[in-house]
Design a protein around this motif. Structure first.
Motif, mmCIF file in Angstrom:
data_model
loop_
_atom_site.group_PDB
_atom_site.id
_atom_site.type_symbol
_atom_site.label_atom_id
_atom_site.label_comp_id
_atom_site.label_asym_id
_atom_site.label_seq_id
_atom_site.Cartn_x
_atom_site.Cartn_y
_atom_site.Cartn_z
ATOM 1 N N MET A 118 0.838 -1.168 0.000
ATOM 2 C CA MET A 118 0.000 0.000 0.000
ATOM 3 C C MET A 118 0.879 1.225 0.000
ATOM 4 S SD MET A 118 -2.221 1.421 3.197
ATOM 5 C CE MET A 118 -0.832 1.795 4.224
ATOM 6 N N SER A 119 0.551 2.166 -0.809
ATOM 7 C CA SER A 119 1.203 3.458 -0.701
ATOM 8 C C SER A 119 0.185 4.425 -0.104
ATOM 9 C CB SER A 119 1.685 3.941 -2.064
ATOM 10 O OG SER A 119 0.610 4.078 -2.953
ATOM 11 N N VAL A 120 0.686 5.375 0.640
ATOM 12 C CA VAL A 120 -0.184 6.345 1.314
ATOM 13 C C VAL A 120 0.338 7.738 1.030
ATOM 14 C CG1 VAL A 120 -1.062 7.169 3.531
ATOM 15 C CG2 VAL A 120 -0.732 4.720 3.162
ATOM 16 N N SER A 121 -0.571 8.617 0.640
ATOM 17 C CA SER A 121 -0.217 10.019 0.436
ATOM 18 C C SER A 121 -1.335 10.887 0.986
ATOM 19 C CB SER A 121 0.005 10.317 -1.054
ATOM 20 O OG SER A 121 -1.186 10.108 -1.782
ATOM 21 N N THR A 122 -1.035 12.175 1.138
ATOM 22 C CA THR A 122 -2.025 13.130 1.603
ATOM 23 C C THR A 122 -1.808 14.461 0.911
ATOM 24 O OG1 THR A 122 -3.111 14.043 3.579
ATOM 25 C CG2 THR A 122 -0.698 13.953 3.605
ATOM 26 N N HIS A 123 -2.795 15.314 1.010
ATOM 27 C CA HIS A 123 -2.750 16.670 0.460
ATOM 28 C C HIS A 123 -3.531 17.533 1.434
ATOM 29 C CE1 HIS A 123 -3.736 19.505 -3.163
ATOM 30 N NE2 HIS A 123 -2.740 19.957 -2.427
ATOM 31 N N ALA A 125 5.556 22.357 -0.752
ATOM 32 C CA ALA A 125 5.007 23.667 -1.111
ATOM 33 C C ALA A 125 3.601 23.568 -1.680
ATOM 34 C CB ALA A 125 5.926 24.370 -2.110
ATOM 35 N N ASP A 126 3.241 22.395 -2.215
ATOM 36 C CA ASP A 126 1.902 22.173 -2.753
ATOM 37 C C ASP A 126 0.978 21.526 -1.723
ATOM 38 O OD1 ASP A 126 0.053 22.380 -4.881
ATOM 39 O OD2 ASP A 126 0.381 20.279 -5.411
ATOM 40 N N GLY A 127 1.447 21.386 -0.474
ATOM 41 C CA GLY A 127 0.641 20.787 0.590
ATOM 42 C C GLY A 127 0.570 19.271 0.523
ATOM 43 N N ARG A 128 1.430 18.656 -0.282
ATOM 44 C CA ARG A 128 1.383 17.208 -0.483
ATOM 45 C C ARG A 128 2.496 16.498 0.279
ATOM 46 N NH1 ARG A 128 -2.058 15.953 -4.665
ATOM 47 N NH2 ARG A 128 -2.725 17.745 -5.905
ATOM 48 N N CYS A 129 2.202 15.252 0.649
ATOM 49 C CA CYS A 129 3.206 14.420 1.314
ATOM 50 C C CYS A 129 2.936 12.963 0.957
ATOM 51 C CB CYS A 129 3.131 14.612 2.825
ATOM 52 S SG CYS A 129 4.374 13.676 3.747
ATOM 53 N N ARG A 130 3.926 12.318 0.355
ATOM 54 C CA ARG A 130 3.841 10.869 0.101
ATOM 55 C C ARG A 130 4.511 10.209 1.293
ATOM 56 N NH1 ARG A 130 2.457 7.316 -3.573
ATOM 57 N NH2 ARG A 130 2.058 8.879 -5.176
ATOM 58 N N LEU A 131 3.716 9.481 2.060
ATOM 59 C CA LEU A 131 4.229 8.882 3.287
ATOM 60 C C LEU A 131 4.961 7.572 3.047
ATOM 61 C CD1 LEU A 131 1.219 9.875 5.457
ATOM 62 C CD2 LEU A 131 3.586 10.508 5.915
ATOM 63 N N THR A 132 4.448 6.741 2.165
ATOM 64 C CA THR A 132 5.119 5.485 1.893
ATOM 65 C C THR A 132 4.735 4.968 0.515
ATOM 66 O OG1 THR A 132 5.530 3.214 2.641
ATOM 67 C CG2 THR A 132 3.339 4.092 3.044
ATOM 68 N N GLU A 133 5.640 4.239 -0.071
ATOM 69 C CA GLU A 133 5.350 3.535 -1.314
ATOM 70 C C GLU A 133 5.461 2.037 -1.093
ATOM 71 O OE1 GLU A 133 6.990 5.028 -4.919
ATOM 72 O OE2 GLU A 133 7.192 7.032 -4.086
ATOM 73 N N ASP A 134 5.844 1.649 0.106
ATOM 74 C CA ASP A 134 6.022 0.239 0.425
ATOM 75 C C ASP A 134 4.716 -0.378 0.904
ATOM 76 O OD1 ASP A 134 8.746 0.491 -0.103
ATOM 77 O OD2 ASP A 134 9.154 1.136 1.954
ATOM 78 N N PRO A 191 -3.978 -4.097 0.565
ATOM 79 C CA PRO A 191 -2.658 -3.517 0.780
ATOM 80 C C PRO A 191 -1.939 -3.075 -0.499
ATOM 81 C CG PRO A 191 -2.932 -5.408 2.191
ATOM 82 C CD PRO A 191 -4.116 -5.386 1.252
ATOM 83 N N ALA A 192 -2.276 -3.644 -1.642
ATOM 84 C CA ALA A 192 -1.608 -3.275 -2.888
ATOM 85 C C ALA A 192 -2.133 -1.956 -3.470
ATOM 86 C CB ALA A 192 -1.777 -4.386 -3.918
ATOM 87 N N GLU A 193 -3.290 -1.478 -3.003
ATOM 88 C CA GLU A 193 -3.874 -0.247 -3.530
ATOM 89 C C GLU A 193 -3.197 1.002 -2.958
ATOM 90 O OE1 GLU A 193 -8.067 0.056 -2.932
ATOM 91 O OE2 GLU A 193 -8.493 -1.741 -4.101
ATOM 92 N N HIS A 194 -3.283 2.087 -3.718
ATOM 93 C CA HIS A 194 -2.828 3.391 -3.228
ATOM 94 C C HIS A 194 -3.943 4.011 -2.388
ATOM 95 C CE1 HIS A 194 -0.940 7.259 -2.988
ATOM 96 N NE2 HIS A 194 -2.018 7.832 -3.495
ATOM 97 N N HIS A 195 -3.584 4.601 -1.266
ATOM 98 C CA HIS A 195 -4.535 5.276 -0.392
ATOM 99 C C HIS A 195 -4.133 6.742 -0.294
ATOM 100 C CE1 HIS A 195 -5.162 1.097 0.585
ATOM 101 N NE2 HIS A 195 -6.307 1.440 1.152
#
Length: 106
Positions: free
Chosen positions: A1-6, A38-47, A85-89
């Motif tokens: 699972m990868s997790v990101s936010t904005h 600067a764009d308010g984004r954060c990629r927390l994990t790609e694992d 778990p394989a999906e992006h969140h």
């Protein structure tokens, strides 16, 4: 699972840059941490990580204090379920001093 936010600052109508963000597993252990860009984004994990509940903890109080603002939210904690778990969140946060909203992004 990868997790990101904005994170978007609804008061300024701009991205919320420089906010700390932590990803926790069901046991409360920190899986990943970062800071919004600067764009308010954060990629927390790609694992890949385990299925089950996870929490994203946003450091909203420290971020607001850094801007000289008061906020009702010292932190915002969003809990979400990982079923595949394989999906992006992608878990966005729209923030104002007395309210916030979120949704499952893509």
């Amino acid at each position: 699972m990868s997790v990101s936010t904005h994170v978007l600052d609804a008061v300024a109508g701009r991205p919320a840059a420089g906010m700390t963000v932590r990803l926790l597993d069901d046991a409360g252990e920190v899986v990943a941490a970062g800071v919004t860009d600067a764009d308010g984004r954060c990629r927390l994990t790609e694992d890949p990580t385990a299925a089950g509940p996870h929490r994203i903890v946003f450091g909203t109080g420290e971020w607001a204090a850094g801007l000289g603002r008061e906020t009702f939210w010292p932190e915002v904690v969003l809990t979400f379920a990982v079923r595949e778990p394989a999906e992006h969140h992608h878990v966005p946060l729209l923030l104002s001093p007395f309210a916030y909203s979120t949704y499952r992004g893509s």
